[in-house]
Motif scaffolding. Structure first.
Motif, PDB file in Angstrom:
ATOM      1  N   ALA A  24       3.933   8.946   3.145  1.00 21.52           N
ATOM      2  CA  ALA A  24       4.369   7.899   2.278  1.00 21.52           C
ATOM      3  C   ALA A  24       3.507   8.061   1.187  1.00 21.52           C
ATOM      4  O   ALA A  24       3.573   8.211  -0.050  1.00 21.52           O
ATOM      5  N   TYR A  50       1.690  -0.923   5.399  1.00 23.64           N
ATOM      6  CA  TYR A  50       1.198  -0.052   7.072  1.00 23.64           C
ATOM      7  C   TYR A  50       0.850  -0.897   7.858  1.00 23.64           C
ATOM      8  O   TYR A  50       0.853  -1.421   9.166  1.00 23.64           O
ATOM      9  N   VAL A  54       4.434  -2.150   7.724  1.00 25.45           N
ATOM     10  CA  VAL A  54       5.481  -2.087   7.331  1.00 25.45           C
ATOM     11  C   VAL A  54       5.516  -0.590   7.589  1.00 25.45           C
ATOM     12  O   VAL A  54       4.672   0.517   7.283  1.00 25.45           O
ATOM     13  N   ASP A  56       8.145   1.533   9.463  1.00 23.22           N
ATOM     14  CA  ASP A  56       8.567   2.664   9.231  1.00 23.22           C
ATOM     15  C   ASP A  56       8.835   3.627   8.021  1.00 23.22           C
ATOM     16  O   ASP A  56       8.281   3.269   7.288  1.00 23.22           O
ATOM     17  N   LEU A  58      10.692   5.407   5.928  1.00 21.14           N
ATOM     18  CA  LEU A  58      11.487   5.682   5.322  1.00 21.14           C
ATOM     19  C   LEU A  58      11.453   4.384   4.236  1.00 21.14           C
ATOM     20  O   LEU A  58      10.894   4.270   2.985  1.00 21.14           O
ATOM     21  N   LYS A  59      10.869   3.305   5.575  1.00 18.14           N
ATOM     22  CA  LYS A  59      10.793   1.930   4.470  1.00 18.14           C
ATOM     23  C   LYS A  59       8.972   1.828   3.577  1.00 18.14           C
ATOM     24  O   LYS A  59       9.016   1.599   2.398  1.00 18.14           O
ATOM     25  N   LEU A  60       8.652   2.427   4.615  1.00 19.12           N
ATOM     26  CA  LEU A  60       6.689   2.111   3.261  1.00 19.12           C
ATOM     27  C   LEU A  60       6.859   2.970   2.663  1.00 19.12           C
ATOM     28  O   LEU A  60       6.460   2.781   1.378  1.00 19.12           O
ATOM     29  N   GLN A  61       7.897   4.151   2.438  1.00 17.33           N
ATOM     30  CA  GLN A  61       7.683   5.389   1.167  1.00 17.33           C
ATOM     31  C   GLN A  61       8.186   4.586   0.181  1.00 17.33           C
ATOM     32  O   GLN A  61       8.454   4.953  -1.203  1.00 17.33           O
ATOM     33  N   ARG A  62       9.264   4.161   0.619  1.00 22.85           N
ATOM     34  CA  ARG A  62      10.325   3.558  -0.489  1.00 22.85           C
ATOM     35  C   ARG A  62       9.029   2.161  -1.340  1.00 22.85           C
ATOM     36  O   ARG A  62       9.168   1.816  -2.719  1.00 22.85           O
ATOM     37  N   LEU A  63       9.379   1.063  -0.656  1.00 22.89           N
ATOM     38  CA  LEU A  63       8.481   0.282  -1.568  1.00 22.89           C
ATOM     39  C   LEU A  63       7.452   0.999  -1.793  1.00 22.89           C
ATOM     40  O   LEU A  63       6.876   0.071  -2.897  1.00 22.89           O
ATOM     41  N   THR A  65       6.336   3.567  -3.303  1.00 26.52           N
ATOM     42  CA  THR A  65       7.283   4.031  -4.837  1.00 26.52           C
ATOM     43  C   THR A  65       7.938   3.280  -5.325  1.00 26.52           C
ATOM     44  O   THR A  65       7.207   3.317  -6.458  1.00 26.52           O
ATOM     45  N   TYR A  67       7.092   0.358  -5.340  1.00 24.67           N
ATOM     46  CA  TYR A  67       5.652  -1.118  -6.169  1.00 24.67           C
ATOM     47  C   TYR A  67       5.408  -0.466  -7.629  1.00 24.67           C
ATOM     48  O   TYR A  67       4.865  -1.136  -8.138  1.00 24.67           O
TER      49      TYR A  67
END
Length: 75
Positions: A24, A50, A54, A56, A58-63, A65, A67
């Motif tokens: 992430a 994390y 959070v 997951d 993919l969700k962590l990376q998207r969140l 990014t 932010y």
């Protein structure tokens, strides 16, 4: 009120945890190539999210990014 205790942090990250966190972190840095982006802020944010559950990848990376993309546009 329903409380979800599925993920509770003991403060110790396993190798799998660190792989998710590192991915992430690297993703945010590769997507947001802004010199104003502080690497330490990215690391703290990813670790905090994390630790808050959070987990997951993919969700962590998207969140993260989203932010920092929003933060850089506003700031």
């Amino acid at each position: 009120m329903q409380v979800n205790y599925e993920y509770q942090s003991s403060g110790i990250f396993l190798n799998e945890d660190m792989n998710i966190i590192e991915a992430a972190y690297e993703n945010v840095l590769s997507v947001e190539r802004n010199p104003a982006l502080c690497r330490a802020d990215v690391a703290r944010y990813v670790l905090k999210m994390y630790d808050r559950g959070v987990v997951d990848p993919l969700k962590l990376q998207r969140l993260a990014t989203l932010y920092f993309r929003t933060k850089l546009r506003v700031g």
